[in-house]
Structures are given as structure tokens and as C-alpha cells.
Design an enzyme around this catalytic site. Sequence first.
Site, short mmCIF file in Angstrom:
data_model
loop_
_atom_site.label_atom_id
_atom_site.label_comp_id
_atom_site.label_asym_id
_atom_site.label_seq_id
_atom_site.Cartn_x
_atom_site.Cartn_y
_atom_site.Cartn_z
N GLU A 10 0.85 -1.37 -0.05
CA GLU A 10 -0.01 -0.08 -0.05
C GLU A 10 0.83 1.40 -0.03
O GLU A 10 1.92 1.27 0.80
CB GLU A 10 -0.87 0.12 1.25
CG GLU A 10 -1.76 -0.90 1.39
CD GLU A 10 -3.07 -0.74 0.67
OE1 GLU A 10 -3.30 0.31 -0.05
OE2 GLU A 10 -3.83 -1.54 0.68
N TYR A 36 8.51 1.90 -6.89
CA TYR A 36 7.78 0.45 -6.92
C TYR A 36 7.62 0.26 -8.50
O TYR A 36 7.58 -0.97 -8.99
CB TYR A 36 6.30 0.62 -6.33
CG TYR A 36 6.64 0.85 -4.85
CD1 TYR A 36 7.72 0.26 -4.17
CD2 TYR A 36 5.70 1.35 -4.16
CE1 TYR A 36 7.83 0.46 -2.76
CE2 TYR A 36 5.83 1.84 -2.84
CZ TYR A 36 7.00 1.36 -2.00
OH TYR A 36 7.10 1.35 -0.66
C1 COA Z 1 10.96 5.80 -1.20
C2 COA Z 1 12.41 6.00 -0.41
C3 COA Z 1 12.57 4.47 0.39
C4 COA Z 1 13.37 5.89 -1.80
O1 COA Z 1 14.79 5.47 -1.25
P1 COA Z 1 16.00 5.67 -2.11
O2 COA Z 1 17.26 4.80 -1.57
O3 COA Z 1 16.29 7.13 -2.11
O4 COA Z 1 15.55 5.19 -3.39
P2 COA Z 1 16.54 5.04 -4.77
O5 COA Z 1 17.89 5.58 -4.77
O6 COA Z 1 16.93 3.25 -4.92
O7 COA Z 1 15.77 5.20 -5.96
C5 COA Z 1 14.95 4.21 -6.48
C6 COA Z 1 14.12 5.02 -7.45
O8 COA Z 1 12.90 5.81 -6.79
C7 COA Z 1 12.85 7.08 -7.61
N1 COA Z 1 13.12 7.99 -6.99
C8 COA Z 1 14.26 8.14 -5.92
N2 COA Z 1 14.22 9.34 -5.35
C9 COA Z 1 13.57 10.07 -6.32
C10 COA Z 1 13.20 11.33 -6.54
N3 COA Z 1 13.64 12.16 -5.66
N4 COA Z 1 12.14 12.08 -7.50
C11 COA Z 1 11.42 10.92 -8.22
N5 COA Z 1 12.04 9.90 -8.08
C12 COA Z 1 12.55 9.05 -7.02
C13 COA Z 1 13.52 6.55 -9.05
O9 COA Z 1 12.51 5.68 -9.70
C14 COA Z 1 14.65 5.90 -8.50
O10 COA Z 1 15.10 5.11 -9.75
P3 COA Z 1 16.29 5.72 -10.56
O11 COA Z 1 17.28 6.21 -9.59
O12 COA Z 1 16.52 4.67 -11.41
O13 COA Z 1 15.44 6.90 -11.40
C15 COA Z 1 12.90 7.21 0.46
O14 COA Z 1 12.59 8.09 -0.32
C16 COA Z 1 12.22 7.18 1.82
O15 COA Z 1 12.46 6.67 2.55
N6 COA Z 1 11.03 7.88 1.79
C17 COA Z 1 10.29 7.93 3.05
C18 COA Z 1 9.59 6.66 3.28
C19 COA Z 1 8.43 6.07 2.45
O16 COA Z 1 7.87 6.93 1.77
N7 COA Z 1 8.55 4.96 2.21
C20 COA Z 1 7.71 4.28 1.20
C21 COA Z 1 6.42 3.86 1.94
S1 COA Z 1 5.22 3.33 0.75
#
Ligand code: COA
Length: 143
Positions: free
Chosen positions: A103, A115
Site C-alpha cells: 500500500e 515501485y
Molecule cells: C521511497 C524511498 C525509500 C526511496 O529510497 P532511495 O534509496 O532514495 O531510492 P533509490 O535511490 O533506490 O531510488 C529508486 C527509484 O526511486 C525513484 N526516486 C528516488 N528518488 C526520487 C526523487 N527524488 N524523485 C523522483 N523519483 C525518485 C526513482 O525511480 C529511482 O530510480 P532511478 O534512480 O533509477 O531513477 C525514500 O525516499 C524514503 O525513505 N522515503 C520515506 C519513506 C517512504 O515514503 N517509504 C515508502 C512508503 S510506501
Amino acid sequence: MINQVTIDNIDGVKELQSIFNVVFKQKDELMRTLTANPYVKMYTYSVNEKVVGFIEYSRIYDRYELDNIYVLEEYRNKGIASCLISFMIEMAQKDNIKNITLEVRIDNNIALTLYEKYGFVKKAIRHNYYGDCDGILMEKEMM
Ligand SMILES: CC(C)(COP(=O)(O)OP(=O)(O)OC[C@H]1O[C@@H](n2cnc3c(N)ncnc32)[C@H](O)[C@@H]1OP(=O)(O)O)[C@@H](O)C(=O)NCCC(=O)NCCS
């Protein structure tokens, strides 16, 4: 480096508290979850022994439910969540899992993009699932 969080090693995982404070889990709650539910899996991602990322998922018969994924703000956009999701998908393959569901808030564009990158597709909208915001049910077919 990815490490599993278990009842036995919980005290040894350095700086775990820093991440669980934000992710919601206090140590007592975490211990309860791990004790009460053997189907919950938790893994941390560390950089230089500091825990900076976390994933939690549950196995429910032949499917996984992604419960939580979190990366500390200063470590974002470095591929850490991607590593954690790839790891979960590998585990799902080993466990012969049919699908993975999750979700997500409809306004969490970063998570939605993440995702989708890993093959999750939007299946349904859950109105007011988060109180102030709709939720989206996403699913990744494994077979
Ligand atoms: C969501 C979250 C886990 C992503 O973690 P992350 O380590 O920064 O992600 P990644 O570096 O592996 O990035 C993976 C993909 O996410 C997307 N992404 C990451 N940062 C982004 C940004 N600032 N804007 C848009 N897309 C983004 C991209 O698709 C990216 O893939 P790409 O690098 O090939 O373009 C992090 O932002 C987070 O902890 N957020 C708060 C908690 C949360 O929202 N969890 C999800 C609850 S459902």
C-alpha cells in the site's frame, strides 16, 4: 551491506535506533513483532556499519506483503531502496512467492516511481486509507 534483524542480533545492530525512531518502531515494539510473528522479515542496509536503510515484509502463504521501506534522508537517491527491493524480490523467487503487494499513499510520488521501476502495478484505490489521503494497492506478479 544488507543484514537481517533478528531477536538475537538486535542489540548488535549499530545505530538501529536512529532508523527505528523515524520508522515508528521502538525496541520493545520491534521485539514483540519479531517474537509474535515469525513470518515478518526485517533487513537493514548499512554503510560503514551505520544503519541507513530498512525494509520489512511479511510472508502470507504464497505471497509477500511489503510493510515498510525507509532510507535516512541524507542517504536517499543513492540506490539503497533499490538494493533492498531487489533483495526482497530475490528472496521471493527463492520462496516461490506468487505475488508481492503493498500500500502506498497516492501523493508519495517517489515511492510510486520506485515501485513501478520494479514491476509493481496499481491495482486499486483505497479511499481515505491513510485518513488524510487515499492509498494505492500495488502488486507485482512473480510467476
Ligand atoms: C521511497 C524511498 C525509500 C526511496 O529510497 P532511495 O534509496 O532514495 O531510492 P533509490 O535511490 O533506490 O531510488 C529508486 C527509484 O526511486 C525513484 N526516486 C528516488 N528518488 C526520487 C526523487 N527524488 N524523485 C523522483 N523519483 C525518485 C526513482 O525511480 C529511482 O530510480 P532511478 O534512480 O533509477 O531513477 C525514500 O525516499 C524514503 O525513505 N522515503 C520515506 C519513506 C517512504 O515514503 N517509504 C515508502 C512508503 S510506501
